[in-house]
Scaffold this motif. Structure first.
Motif, PDB file in Angstrom:
ATOM      1  N   LEU A 174      -5.053  11.072   3.493  1.00 30.42           N
ATOM      2  CA  LEU A 174      -4.811  12.329   2.163  1.00 30.42           C
ATOM      3  C   LEU A 174      -6.100  13.031   1.405  1.00 30.42           C
ATOM      4  O   LEU A 174      -6.601  12.629   1.511  1.00 30.42           O
ATOM      5  N   SER A 175      -5.601  13.883   0.829  1.00 27.41           N
ATOM      6  CA  SER A 175      -5.920  14.927   0.374  1.00 27.41           C
ATOM      7  C   SER A 175      -6.529  14.557  -0.772  1.00 27.41           C
ATOM      8  O   SER A 175      -5.425  14.499  -2.248  1.00 27.41           O
ATOM      9  N   GLN A 235       7.626  11.428  -0.299  1.00 21.05           N
ATOM     10  CA  GLN A 235       8.305  11.213   0.373  1.00 21.05           C
ATOM     11  C   GLN A 235       8.147  13.169   1.206  1.00 21.05           C
ATOM     12  O   GLN A 235       8.504  12.791   2.530  1.00 21.05           O
ATOM     13  N   LYS A 236       7.596  14.027   0.332  1.00 22.64           N
ATOM     14  CA  LYS A 236       8.122  15.483   0.910  1.00 22.64           C
ATOM     15  C   LYS A 236       6.468  15.342   1.446  1.00 22.64           C
ATOM     16  O   LYS A 236       5.664  16.582   2.344  1.00 22.64           O
ATOM     17  N   ALA A 237       5.545  14.609   1.581  1.00 21.87           N
ATOM     18  CA  ALA A 237       4.567  15.238   1.958  1.00 21.87           C
ATOM     19  C   ALA A 237       4.088  14.182   3.267  1.00 21.87           C
ATOM     20  O   ALA A 237       4.158  12.842   3.603  1.00 21.87           O
ATOM     21  N   THR A 238       4.063  15.198   4.842  1.00 23.23           N
ATOM     22  CA  THR A 238       3.598  14.197   5.631  1.00 23.23           C
ATOM     23  C   THR A 238       3.535  13.121   5.961  1.00 23.23           C
ATOM     24  O   THR A 238       3.610  12.412   6.921  1.00 23.23           O
ATOM     25  N   GLU A 239       2.105  13.980   5.212  1.00 22.82           N
ATOM     26  CA  GLU A 239       0.647  12.835   5.533  1.00 22.82           C
ATOM     27  C   GLU A 239       1.192  10.936   5.299  1.00 22.82           C
ATOM     28  O   GLU A 239       0.214   9.885   5.417  1.00 22.82           O
ATOM     29  N   THR A 240       2.312  10.785   3.936  1.00 21.12           N
ATOM     30  CA  THR A 240       2.095   9.666   3.453  1.00 21.12           C
ATOM     31  C   THR A 240       2.311   8.457   4.165  1.00 21.12           C
ATOM     32  O   THR A 240       3.517   8.694   5.236  1.00 21.12           O
ATOM     33  N   GLU A 255       0.916  -1.556  -0.006  1.00 19.30           N
ATOM     34  CA  GLU A 255       0.339  -0.133   0.004  1.00 19.30           C
ATOM     35  C   GLU A 255       1.320   1.423   0.170  1.00 19.30           C
ATOM     36  O   GLU A 255       2.014   1.667   0.703  1.00 19.30           O
ATOM     37  N   LEU A 256       0.275   1.741  -1.682  1.00 22.18           N
ATOM     38  CA  LEU A 256       1.798   3.186  -1.296  1.00 22.18           C
ATOM     39  C   LEU A 256       0.650   4.386  -1.465  1.00 22.18           C
ATOM     40  O   LEU A 256       0.191   4.663  -2.123  1.00 22.18           O
ATOM     41  N   GLU A 257       1.247   5.036  -0.272  1.00 28.01           N
ATOM     42  CA  GLU A 257       0.599   6.055  -0.045  1.00 28.01           C
ATOM     43  C   GLU A 257       1.183   7.490  -1.444  1.00 28.01           C
ATOM     44  O   GLU A 257       2.014   7.807  -0.470  1.00 28.01           O
ATOM     45  N   VAL A 258       0.708   8.123  -1.866  1.00 22.81           N
ATOM     46  CA  VAL A 258       1.001   9.322  -2.596  1.00 22.81           C
ATOM     47  C   VAL A 258       0.340  10.120  -3.316  1.00 22.81           C
ATOM     48  O   VAL A 258      -1.144   9.961  -3.078  1.00 22.81           O
ATOM     49  N   TYR A 259       0.221  11.365  -3.825  1.00 30.54           N
ATOM     50  CA  TYR A 259       0.156  12.314  -4.494  1.00 30.54           C
ATOM     51  C   TYR A 259       0.398  12.300  -5.991  1.00 30.54           C
ATOM     52  O   TYR A 259       1.841  12.095  -6.062  1.00 30.54           O
TER      53      TYR A 259
END
Length: 418
Positions: free
Chosen positions: A210-211, A252-257, A184-188
């Motif tokens: 995530l938004s 990586q730069k999104a603290t919530e992922t 499960e990879l959380e990304v934007y």
């Protein structure tokens, strides 16, 4: 420049030239340039023309300037080219720093980014552009298939949480000899077309952390063999080097992922549970943080007794036999621990930080899979102290680990006692 750098520029130049030729075929005007600062436009036209000449273009539809009768690109054509290129190349903020590149290559790439994309290039972007984005420019693609997985495709449109495709078979743990792996990879995603593709081994679903408005999504893979994910050109490479770069994913730069790994619960019992916890926590806290890429959060908390020790800077390897028995209990009362045992079908490792970096993803998976395998094979050692478990486990990992990053981290912390 080396051969790799020359090949990257060859692909990039061909991509820009192809898009510019398409612009020249168009007869309509893009008047949005009128909203751009005149001084910027004047400079941009000269720089864009210079880059296009450098890659071999000679046809420009703008006015002739100066004593040398230099013809520049037309404002409308320049804006169209910028939009076309940025539709495929959007810089991401993630940090990937494994390789270095020649000054000449960096200079050309920087000129392209600043004068065609109208962006700023930093050291993070160089490797991501070179190793991930540029190789995808040779073709458009909307089907992403793993060759070892049945050719049953599902759409990548955004699904509700806990979705699982009806056309895919759920594995039966009773019939497995080796644990299967689900990621499960959380990304934007900065490109909305990420939701308009097909795959036979992953799908996209919403995640409450995530938004969705900003392109947040969770890439979820079908349960599959460890080797088919971690091998070269396997599932992780397809995701990180083919799928995600095409849609400008970052994480990586999104603290919530986060990045979560599920392993099939096979031959699972009290001994395996206790030994797996000990195998995870026998390493220094700093090792776990560096490997997984983040500290504990509310969504990946440490074991309650471990958390109490951490607050005082104490590692559980200092505990007595009785203390170890109290610390490492064979149960789990919440899914938000970094080792989650509440699912009846899988063990979930939740500590990972979201990232698009294939090296990091593979090394985290390698560690989780190998310590679970070790815990099943050596389950009768579940009462051992942490120092002895770590001694045996380090040898096991050095012999069985598939990734160099994991091996290097083990060596780095080999003599580290806290």
């Amino acid at each position: 420049m080396n051969a790799k750098e020359k090949k990257s520029l060859e692909i990039l130049f061909s991509f820009v030239k192809g898009n510019y030729k398409e612009v020249l075929k168009e007869e309509d005007f893009d008047v949005s340039y009128k909203n751009i600062d005149a001084k910027f436009l004047s400079k941009a036209r000269r720089k864009t023309t210079a880059f296009l000449k450098y890659i071999g273009e000679r046809e420009f539809r703008g006015c002739v300037y100066g004593k040398n009768n230099v013809r520049l690109i037309k404002n409308s054509d320049m804006v169209k080219l910028n939009k076309r290129v940025k539709n495929r190349i959007i810089l991401t903020p993630d940090l990937i720093l494994y390789k270095t590149y020649s000054p000449e290559y960096v200079k050309i790439l920087k000129f392209f980014v600043e004068n065609i994309l109208w962006e700023k290039l930093n050291e993070h972007n160089i490797e991501y552009l070179t190793e991930y984005v540029i190789p995808t420019l040779t073709s458009r693609k909307d089907v992403f298939a793993h060759p070892a997985i049945p050719k049953i495709f599902v759409s990548t449109k955004q699904r509700s949480y806990h979705y699982f495709p009806d056309v895919w078979a759920r594995p039966d743990n009773d019939n497995l000899n080796e644990p299967l792996v689900g990621l499960e990879l959380e990304v934007y995603a900065r490109n909305k077309y990420i939701f308009e593709n097909k795959s036979n081994f992953f799908y996209l679903q919403r995640d409450g952390s995530l938004s969705e408005e900003n392109g947040g999504t969770e890439i979820t893979t079908i349960p599959m063999p460890f080797e088919e994910l971690i091998r070269e050109d396997g599932g992780i490479d397809i995701l990180t080097k083919d799928f995600m770069p095409r849609f400008s994913c970052y994480s990586q730069k999104a603290t919530e992922t986060g990045f979560h790994i599920h392993l099939s619960k096979i031959n699972f019992n009290r001994k395996v549970c206790v030994l797996l916890k000990k195998a995870f926590y026998c390493f220094p806290y700093a090792f776990i943080t560096e490997l997984f890429g983040r500290n504990n959060t509310g969504y990946c908390r440490a074991e309650p007794q471990i958390q109490k020790l951490m607050e005082f800077g104490i590692h559980p390897n200092a505990a007595s036999d009785l203390g170890l028995e109290k610390i490492f209990q064979p149960y789990c009362d919440t899914r938000y621990l970094e080792l989650n045992f509440t699912n009846s079908k899988t063990i979930e490792f939740r500590r990972g930080k979201g990232t698009v970096d294939s090296v990091s993803i593979k090394s985290i998976l390698d560690f989780c899979y190998q310590i679970y395998k070790y815990s099943m094979e050596a389950q009768n050692l579940y009462k051992s102290d942490l120092l002895n478990i770590r001694l045996f486990l380090q040898t096991y990992l050095m012999e069985n680990a598939k990734t160099e990053r994991l091996k290097k981290l083990i060596k780095k912390y080999e003599e580290y006692k806290k």
